[in-house]
Design a protein around this motif. Structure first.
Motif, PDB file in Angstrom:
ATOM      1  N   GLU A 114     -10.913  -3.430   6.394  1.00  0.00           N
ATOM      2  CA  GLU A 114     -10.662  -1.850   6.855  1.00  0.00           C
ATOM      3  C   GLU A 114     -11.631  -1.399   7.747  1.00  0.00           C
ATOM      4  O   GLU A 114     -13.003  -1.546   7.694  1.00  0.00           O
ATOM      5  CB  GLU A 114     -10.736  -0.941   5.414  1.00  0.00           C
ATOM      6  CG  GLU A 114     -10.632   0.516   5.793  1.00  0.00           C
ATOM      7  CD  GLU A 114      -9.592   1.407   4.808  1.00  0.00           C
ATOM      8  OE1 GLU A 114      -9.443   0.805   3.760  1.00  0.00           O
ATOM      9  OE2 GLU A 114      -9.486   2.440   5.279  1.00  0.00           O
TER      10      GLU A 114
ATOM     11  N   GLN B 289     -12.695   2.476   9.652  1.00  0.00           N
ATOM     12  CA  GLN B 289     -12.347   4.015   9.982  1.00  0.00           C
ATOM     13  C   GLN B 289     -13.604   4.916  10.075  1.00  0.00           C
ATOM     14  O   GLN B 289     -14.579   4.438   9.821  1.00  0.00           O
ATOM     15  CB  GLN B 289     -11.580   4.543   8.706  1.00  0.00           C
ATOM     16  CG  GLN B 289     -10.070   4.191   8.453  1.00  0.00           C
ATOM     17  CD  GLN B 289      -9.482   5.275   7.582  1.00  0.00           C
ATOM     18  OE1 GLN B 289      -9.347   6.460   8.027  1.00  0.00           O
ATOM     19  NE2 GLN B 289      -9.379   4.974   6.319  1.00  0.00           N
TER      20      GLN B 289
ATOM     21  N   HIS C 196      -9.971   8.939   2.145  1.00  0.00           N
ATOM     22  CA  HIS C 196      -8.476   8.430   2.303  1.00  0.00           C
ATOM     23  C   HIS C 196      -8.395   7.108   2.815  1.00  0.00           C
ATOM     24  O   HIS C 196      -7.989   6.698   3.866  1.00  0.00           O
ATOM     25  CB  HIS C 196      -7.894   9.455   3.456  1.00  0.00           C
ATOM     26  CG  HIS C 196      -7.739  10.518   3.157  1.00  0.00           C
ATOM     27  ND1 HIS C 196      -6.961  11.309   2.301  1.00  0.00           N
ATOM     28  CD2 HIS C 196      -8.730  11.632   3.544  1.00  0.00           C
ATOM     29  CE1 HIS C 196      -7.271  12.585   2.291  1.00  0.00           C
ATOM     30  NE2 HIS C 196      -8.255  13.070   2.936  1.00  0.00           N
TER      31      HIS C 196
ATOM     32  N   HIS D 217      -7.479   3.083   3.470  1.00  0.00           N
ATOM     33  CA  HIS D 217      -6.140   2.372   3.480  1.00  0.00           C
ATOM     34  C   HIS D 217      -6.068   1.128   2.565  1.00  0.00           C
ATOM     35  O   HIS D 217      -4.774   0.746   2.438  1.00  0.00           O
ATOM     36  CB  HIS D 217      -6.076   1.933   5.179  1.00  0.00           C
ATOM     37  CG  HIS D 217      -5.897   3.085   5.920  1.00  0.00           C
ATOM     38  ND1 HIS D 217      -5.219   4.299   5.793  1.00  0.00           N
ATOM     39  CD2 HIS D 217      -6.519   3.453   7.096  1.00  0.00           C
ATOM     40  CE1 HIS D 217      -5.164   4.972   7.002  1.00  0.00           C
ATOM     41  NE2 HIS D 217      -6.053   4.439   7.576  1.00  0.00           N
ATOM     42  N   HIS D 218      -7.205   0.539   2.224  1.00  0.00           N
ATOM     43  CA  HIS D 218      -6.864  -0.570   1.528  1.00  0.00           C
ATOM     44  C   HIS D 218      -7.497  -0.532  -0.105  1.00  0.00           C
ATOM     45  O   HIS D 218      -8.569   0.004  -0.246  1.00  0.00           O
ATOM     46  CB  HIS D 218      -7.920  -1.541   2.139  1.00  0.00           C
ATOM     47  CG  HIS D 218      -7.738  -2.941   1.954  1.00  0.00           C
ATOM     48  ND1 HIS D 218      -8.150  -3.497   0.738  1.00  0.00           N
ATOM     49  CD2 HIS D 218      -7.099  -4.138   2.464  1.00  0.00           C
ATOM     50  CE1 HIS D 218      -7.729  -4.880   0.629  1.00  0.00           C
ATOM     51  NE2 HIS D 218      -7.044  -5.263   1.742  1.00  0.00           N
TER      52      HIS D 218
ATOM     53  N   LEU E  45      -3.618   2.075  11.249  1.00  0.00           N
ATOM     54  CA  LEU E  45      -3.086   2.684  10.322  1.00  0.00           C
ATOM     55  C   LEU E  45      -3.905   4.209  10.440  1.00  0.00           C
ATOM     56  O   LEU E  45      -5.146   4.319  10.325  1.00  0.00           O
ATOM     57  CB  LEU E  45      -3.402   2.324   8.926  1.00  0.00           C
ATOM     58  CG  LEU E  45      -2.460   0.932   8.355  1.00  0.00           C
ATOM     59  CD1 LEU E  45      -3.225   0.500   7.316  1.00  0.00           C
ATOM     60  CD2 LEU E  45      -1.258   1.479   7.940  1.00  0.00           C
TER      61      LEU E  45
ATOM     62  N   GLY F  60      -6.502  -1.376   8.857  1.00  0.00           N
ATOM     63  CA  GLY F  60      -6.420  -1.548   7.514  1.00  0.00           C
ATOM     64  C   GLY F  60      -5.637  -2.723   7.356  1.00  0.00           C
ATOM     65  O   GLY F  60      -4.758  -3.046   8.312  1.00  0.00           O
TER      66      GLY F  60
ATOM     67  N   SER G 145      -0.218  -0.299   2.482  1.00  0.00           N
ATOM     68  CA  SER G 145      -0.625   0.964   2.691  1.00  0.00           C
ATOM     69  C   SER G 145      -0.191   2.166   2.551  1.00  0.00           C
ATOM     70  O   SER G 145      -0.424   3.265   1.883  1.00  0.00           O
ATOM     71  CB  SER G 145      -1.564   0.773   3.890  1.00  0.00           C
ATOM     72  OG  SER G 145      -2.808   0.086   3.938  1.00  0.00           O
ATOM     73  N   GLU G 146       1.003   2.241   3.376  1.00  0.00           N
ATOM     74  CA  GLU G 146       1.979   3.556   3.554  1.00  0.00           C
ATOM     75  C   GLU G 146       2.264   3.897   2.084  1.00  0.00           C
ATOM     76  O   GLU G 146       2.230   5.022   1.688  1.00  0.00           O
ATOM     77  CB  GLU G 146       3.022   3.351   4.547  1.00  0.00           C
ATOM     78  CG  GLU G 146       2.425   3.216   6.010  1.00  0.00           C
ATOM     79  CD  GLU G 146       2.057   1.688   6.469  1.00  0.00           C
ATOM     80  OE1 GLU G 146       2.028   0.950   5.324  1.00  0.00           O
ATOM     81  OE2 GLU G 146       2.012   1.406   7.741  1.00  0.00           O
TER      82      GLU G 146
ATOM     83  N   GLU H 111      -0.630   5.183  -0.240  1.00  0.00           N
ATOM     84  CA  GLU H 111      -1.736   5.830   0.273  1.00  0.00           C
ATOM     85  C   GLU H 111      -2.144   7.041  -0.704  1.00  0.00           C
ATOM     86  O   GLU H 111      -3.300   7.366  -0.822  1.00  0.00           O
ATOM     87  CB  GLU H 111      -0.989   6.550   1.648  1.00  0.00           C
ATOM     88  CG  GLU H 111      -2.118   7.289   2.429  1.00  0.00           C
ATOM     89  CD  GLU H 111      -1.251   7.931   3.418  1.00  0.00           C
ATOM     90  OE1 GLU H 111      -2.101   8.794   4.097  1.00  0.00           O
ATOM     91  OE2 GLU H 111      -0.159   8.008   3.788  1.00  0.00           O
TER      92      GLU H 111
END
Ligand SMILES: Nc1ncnc2c1ncn2[C@@H]1O[C@H](COP(=O)(O)OP(=O)(O)O)[C@@H](O)[C@H]1O
Ligand SMILES: [Mg+2]
Length: 321
Positions: free
Chosen positions: A221, A223, A231, A233-234, A294, A299, A304-305, A308
């Motif tokens: 990941e 970010q 927040h 993703h992983h 993502l 990620g 993930s989605e 989340e």
């Protein structure tokens, strides 16, 4: 990266760039490949390691540098601070010789000029009476002072990039905070880029613009630090963010991530985190997820989605530094 004994892949698919003045955190458990990555950047990886891919500094591939260019790169280009100052400072040589060595031998700076430059740098890192320090031996200084000496050695040539590999792990908590604050201040003052390596997600988030998380030799990941913390993703990042002691001492309890990472880097087949992941499905066992875009970051998780909202870190359970 492969080690010839058994030719195991220890670090793979690691790609990132750092802009001038930017700080990037590299976070992961012990053994996840952070130090090997740092050493590859410096061209100081173990002789037994086979390296593929490229490391560029100002658009120049370091593997095509002459030995003179490489010496300059390791001094004025990218300088490194190691985890344990005792392991990297020769105990039988004076601090002054350690500090001036790279300036004199790599940059061919006259000794007197090197001495006056490192004296100024010692003052900058908060060590008083620099002339006395230069004549002292490492055992005469505390761990915190010695780490300041290491920082001074890295900064003396005014490098463009600083690689700091767990620079405070060997220090007690109070000294850790002082050394961290100092590094952050010097980086900002000098507009230096920094790769900051740590196992502490919150510490990386506090001092780095962006954070990359490594697991089993791979970046899983990456970010902006504040987004990554709250927040993720992983699921591994979320577990790291949640595995902090609660603020309230009565409730303080270190949540550990069950299981342990695969030894020696890459797992075969599926997602290397799957055996420890609460969200893993058959797909995760069978197919390794690629790092993908993502929501403003990167990620490497199939789900993930879908998960989340469950990964989101709430304020109460974690500590911001
Ligand atoms: N010189 C080496 N020879 C063989 N394996 C190594 C060597 N250095 C590190 N490793 C292995 O590579 C993996 C990553 O190590 P390292 O980069 O030091 O991890 P980290 O810094 O994240 O704790 C580990 O499994 C470690 O045992
Ligand atoms: Mg390490």
């Amino acid at each position: 990266m492969k080690s010839r004994q058994g030719s195991k892949t220890l670090v793979h698919d690691v790609t990132f760039s750092i802009k001038a003045g930017e700080s990037l955190g590299l976070v992961g458990e012990s053994g996840s490949g952070k130090s090997l990555t740092a050493r590859a950047i410096m061209g100081l990886h173990p002789a037994s390691a086979q390296l593929t891919g490229i490391c560029q500094f100002r658009n120049k591939d370091i593997s095509s540098m002459s030995s003179r260019e490489l010496r300059e790169y390791r001094t004025r280009g990218v300088a490194m601070i190691f985890q344990d100052p005792h392991a990297h400072i020769n105990p039988v040589r004076k601090i002054g010789d350690f500090l001036t060595e790279a300036l004199v031998s790599n940059l061919k700076m006259p000794k007197a000029e090197a001495v006056s430059r490192v004296s100024r740098t010692l003052e900058e890192v908060g060590l008083s009476d620099p002339h006395r320090r230069l004549n002292q031996y490492p055992h005469e200084l505390s761990g915190g002072m010695l780490q300041r000496v290491m920082i001074a050695a890295a900064l003396a040539a005014d490098p463009a990039v600083l690689v700091a590999d767990e620079p405070t792990t060997a220090l007690d908590v109070t000294t850790q905070a002082e050394v961290m604050a100092l590094l952050d201040k010097l980086r900002r003052e000098r507009n230096m880029a920094m790769l900051f390596i740590t196992h502490d997600l919150d510490l990386a988030a506090a001092v780095c613009d962006r954070t990359a998380v490594m697991y089993a030799g791979k970046i899983v990941e990456m970010q902006a630090s504040d987004m990554l913390h709250w927040h993720p993703h992983h699921p591994y990042t979320a577990a790291l963010a949640k595995s902090r002691p609660a603020i309230d001492a009565r409730l303080a309890r270190l949540l550990v991530i069950p299981g342990s990472p695969p030894s020696g880097g890459a797992a075969t087949g599926g997602c290397p985190f799957a055996p420890r992941c609460a969200y893993a499905t058959t797909l995760c066992q069978e197919q390794e997820p690629a790092l993908r875009h993502l929501g403003g970051g990167l990620g490497a998780c199939h789900h993930s989605e879908r998960i989340e909202s469950q990964l989101r870190v709430e304020g109460e359970g974690s500590v911001r530094v």
